[in-house]
Design an enzyme around this catalytic site. Structure first.
Site, PDB file in Angstrom:
ATOM      1  N   GLU A  10      -9.173 -24.323 -51.380  1.00 11.54           N
ATOM      2  CA  GLU A  10      -8.429 -24.656 -52.607  1.00 11.54           C
ATOM      3  C   GLU A  10      -8.736 -23.653 -53.719  1.00 11.54           C
ATOM      4  O   GLU A  10      -7.871 -23.289 -54.496  1.00 11.54           O
ATOM      5  CB  GLU A  10      -8.751 -26.095 -53.033  1.00 11.54           C
ATOM      6  CG  GLU A  10      -8.072 -27.099 -52.101  1.00 11.54           C
ATOM      7  CD  GLU A  10      -8.766 -28.445 -51.976  1.00 11.54           C
ATOM      8  OE1 GLU A  10      -9.700 -28.727 -52.754  1.00 11.54           O
ATOM      9  OE2 GLU A  10      -8.373 -29.210 -51.076  1.00 11.54           O
ATOM     10  N   GLY A  36     -13.528 -35.045 -47.724  1.00  9.55           N
ATOM     11  CA  GLY A  36     -12.808 -35.026 -48.997  1.00  9.55           C
ATOM     12  C   GLY A  36     -12.388 -36.437 -49.393  1.00  9.55           C
ATOM     13  O   GLY A  36     -13.207 -37.230 -49.869  1.00  9.55           O
ATOM     14  N   GLY A  58      -6.504 -32.748 -46.262  1.00  9.48           N
ATOM     15  CA  GLY A  58      -5.637 -33.660 -47.013  1.00  9.48           C
ATOM     16  C   GLY A  58      -4.327 -33.985 -46.313  1.00  9.48           C
ATOM     17  O   GLY A  58      -3.400 -34.517 -46.930  1.00  9.48           O
ATOM     18  N   GLU A  70     -13.254 -25.522 -42.208  1.00  8.59           N
ATOM     19  CA  GLU A  70     -12.232 -26.424 -42.748  1.00  8.59           C
ATOM     20  C   GLU A  70     -10.849 -25.796 -42.537  1.00  8.59           C
ATOM     21  O   GLU A  70     -10.387 -25.026 -43.390  1.00  8.59           O
ATOM     22  CB  GLU A  70     -12.447 -26.627 -44.248  1.00  8.59           C
ATOM     23  CG  GLU A  70     -13.712 -27.355 -44.598  1.00  8.59           C
ATOM     24  CD  GLU A  70     -13.556 -28.129 -45.907  1.00  8.59           C
ATOM     25  OE1 GLU A  70     -13.734 -29.344 -45.876  1.00  8.59           O
ATOM     26  OE2 GLU A  70     -13.223 -27.515 -46.928  1.00  8.59           O
ATOM     27  N   HIS A  89     -14.183 -22.478 -50.934  1.00  8.42           N
ATOM     28  CA  HIS A  89     -13.279 -23.542 -50.479  1.00  8.42           C
ATOM     29  C   HIS A  89     -11.840 -23.024 -50.526  1.00  8.42           C
ATOM     30  O   HIS A  89     -11.462 -22.301 -51.440  1.00  8.42           O
ATOM     31  CB  HIS A  89     -13.434 -24.779 -51.373  1.00  8.42           C
ATOM     32  CG  HIS A  89     -12.794 -25.998 -50.771  1.00  8.42           C
ATOM     33  ND1 HIS A  89     -11.431 -26.183 -50.783  1.00  8.42           N
ATOM     34  CD2 HIS A  89     -13.317 -27.077 -50.124  1.00  8.42           C
ATOM     35  CE1 HIS A  89     -11.148 -27.326 -50.160  1.00  8.42           C
ATOM     36  NE2 HIS A  89     -12.281 -27.889 -49.748  1.00  8.42           N
ATOM     37  N   ASN A 148     -17.044 -34.242 -50.823  1.00  7.65           N
ATOM     38  CA  ASN A 148     -16.468 -33.350 -51.839  1.00  7.65           C
ATOM     39  C   ASN A 148     -15.468 -34.164 -52.660  1.00  7.65           C
ATOM     40  O   ASN A 148     -14.370 -34.445 -52.190  1.00  7.65           O
ATOM     41  CB  ASN A 148     -15.785 -32.158 -51.138  1.00  7.65           C
ATOM     42  CG  ASN A 148     -15.112 -31.224 -52.133  1.00  7.65           C
ATOM     43  OD1 ASN A 148     -15.239 -31.386 -53.349  1.00  7.65           O
ATOM     44  ND2 ASN A 148     -14.383 -30.244 -51.621  1.00  7.65           N
ATOM     45  N   TRP A 149     -15.882 -34.541 -53.852  1.00  4.51           N
ATOM     46  CA  TRP A 149     -15.027 -35.408 -54.684  1.00  4.51           C
ATOM     47  C   TRP A 149     -13.900 -34.608 -55.348  1.00  4.51           C
ATOM     48  O   TRP A 149     -13.033 -35.174 -55.992  1.00  4.51           O
ATOM     49  CB  TRP A 149     -15.858 -36.116 -55.754  1.00  4.51           C
ATOM     50  CG  TRP A 149     -16.969 -36.974 -55.215  1.00  4.51           C
ATOM     51  CD1 TRP A 149     -17.267 -37.223 -53.893  1.00  4.51           C
ATOM     52  CD2 TRP A 149     -17.942 -37.729 -55.975  1.00  4.51           C
ATOM     53  NE1 TRP A 149     -18.345 -38.060 -53.785  1.00  4.51           N
ATOM     54  CE2 TRP A 149     -18.784 -38.385 -55.057  1.00  4.51           C
ATOM     55  CE3 TRP A 149     -18.181 -37.899 -57.339  1.00  4.51           C
ATOM     56  CZ2 TRP A 149     -19.835 -39.209 -55.454  1.00  4.51           C
ATOM     57  CZ3 TRP A 149     -19.246 -38.724 -57.748  1.00  4.51           C
ATOM     58  CH2 TRP A 149     -20.049 -39.367 -56.810  1.00  4.51           C
ATOM     59  N   LYS A 150     -13.959 -33.303 -55.219  1.00  7.94           N
ATOM     60  CA  LYS A 150     -12.943 -32.401 -55.796  1.00  7.94           C
ATOM     61  C   LYS A 150     -12.728 -32.732 -57.276  1.00  7.94           C
ATOM     62  O   LYS A 150     -13.693 -33.036 -57.977  1.00  7.94           O
ATOM     63  CB  LYS A 150     -11.652 -32.477 -54.973  1.00  7.94           C
ATOM     64  CG  LYS A 150     -11.922 -32.233 -53.473  1.00  7.94           C
ATOM     65  CD  LYS A 150     -10.687 -31.987 -52.664  1.00  7.94           C
ATOM     66  CE  LYS A 150     -11.065 -31.729 -51.206  1.00  7.94           C
ATOM     67  NZ  LYS A 150      -9.952 -31.377 -50.348  1.00  7.94           N
ATOM     68  N   SER A 196      -9.568 -33.980 -43.244  1.00  7.18           N
ATOM     69  CA  SER A 196      -9.101 -35.331 -42.909  1.00  7.18           C
ATOM     70  C   SER A 196     -10.128 -36.135 -42.097  1.00  7.18           C
ATOM     71  O   SER A 196      -9.775 -36.837 -41.148  1.00  7.18           O
ATOM     72  CB  SER A 196      -7.770 -35.269 -42.155  1.00  7.18           C
ATOM     73  OG  SER A 196      -6.764 -34.735 -42.991  1.00  7.18           O
TER      74      SER A 196
HETATM   75  P1  13P Z   1      -9.951 -34.132 -46.876  1.00  5.73           P
HETATM   76  O1  13P Z   1     -11.077 -34.833 -46.172  1.00  5.73           O
HETATM   77  O2  13P Z   1      -9.363 -34.921 -47.993  1.00  5.73           O
HETATM   78  O3  13P Z   1      -8.938 -33.615 -45.889  1.00  5.73           O
HETATM   79  O4  13P Z   1     -10.587 -32.837 -47.580  1.00  5.73           O
HETATM   80  C1  13P Z   1     -11.369 -31.975 -46.846  1.00  5.73           C
HETATM   81  C2  13P Z   1     -12.008 -31.012 -47.760  1.00  5.73           C
HETATM   82  O5  13P Z   1     -11.361 -30.128 -48.292  1.00  5.73           O
HETATM   83  C3  13P Z   1     -13.438 -31.140 -48.032  1.00  5.73           C
HETATM   84  O6  13P Z   1     -13.944 -30.046 -48.703  1.00  5.73           O
END
Ligand code: 13P
Length: 249
Positions: A95, A233, A173, A167, A93, A8-10, A212
């Protein structure tokens, strides 16, 4: 079953950087032991899919709207994602729930739309509790509630195309990956919940872990029962890291 590793490159990369990373995925992630999926932001999807052609790396979108067309400024339809060649789409998600007010009702509408409007895209339903919910000992009840509301009116035959991603918000993160025990318990809980809701189909629904994830912790995570893959992520922004994760046997 091959493990599914979704990056997930966000909103971390601009267009040029997204295309560069797609080229690195193409070079490094051909013929790994896993189903590898790249999840660039929406504006880069069409170019990234062209770059990835022939590499076996699949494409995931990070969002979708629940109507197939119409006056919905700024949204993207299932039809468009299908035309681009997306095979997965992240839905719910944390976020998006946090920053865009995406409610369980909206998440449910999106899941239903993807299951009904296309046969080609799997919705990846993201669930997970906050730190305070975990500390209150209510993680499982909370996640069951999210699943229940997100999957209202989803039929068993439709559920065969679902993917669930656990998640925990406190792990996203933060560098604090959930422990093997946390993951084992929650994934087992999700599997039991799915079995009660969908019967035998539950065995076909991959349950991914996210939060993470790095190559160093991925070995243990992927060896945990009921972990069918990972949603990565930060570490997915490095093709070399994704290669290590995707080659874990
Ligand atoms: P991280 O791997 O940066 O913690 O992010 C996880 C995530 O939200 C994947 O969708």
């Amino acid at each position: 079953m091959k493990k599914i590793i979704i990056g997930n490159w966000k909103m971390n990369l601009g267009l040029k950087a997204s295309l560069k990373l797609a080229m690195e995925y193409k070079k490094n992630l051909k013929g790994t032991n896993s189903v590898v999926v790249a999840g660039p932001s929406e504006f880069a999807l069409a170019d990234v899919v062209n770059i990835l052609k022939g590499s076996g790396v699949l494409l995931a979108a990070q969002n979708v709207f629940w109507q197939n067309e119409g006056a919905y400024t700024g949204e993207v339809s299932v039809k468009t994602l299908e035309e681009i060649g997306c095979r997965y789409v992240l839905i719910g998600h944390s976020e998006r729930r946090q920053y865009l007010g995406e409610s369980c009702r909206i998440v449910n509408q999106k899941i239903k739309a993807v299951l009904i409007l296309t046969q080609k895209i799997s919705p990846v339903l993201c669930v997970g509790e906050s730190l305070s919910t975990k500390q209150a000992g209510k993680s499982k009840i909370f996640v069951s509630g999210q699943l229940q509301r997100a999957l209202v009116n989803v039929k068993s035959f439709e559920a065969a195309r679902l993917v669930i991603a656990y998640e925990p918000i406190w792990a996203i993160g933060t560098g604090k990956t959930a422990t093997e025990k946390d993951v084992l318990e929650m994934h087992g809980h999700i599997r039991v919940w799915l079995s009660k809701r969908f019967g035998v189909v539950a065995g076909k629904i991959p349950i991914l872990y996210g939060g993470s994830v790095k190559a160093t912790v991925a070995i243990e995570l992927l060896a945990t029962p009921d972990v069918d893959g990972l949603l990565v992520g930060g570490a997915s922004l490095l093709a070399s890291e994704m290669k290590k994760i995707a080659n874990i046997k």
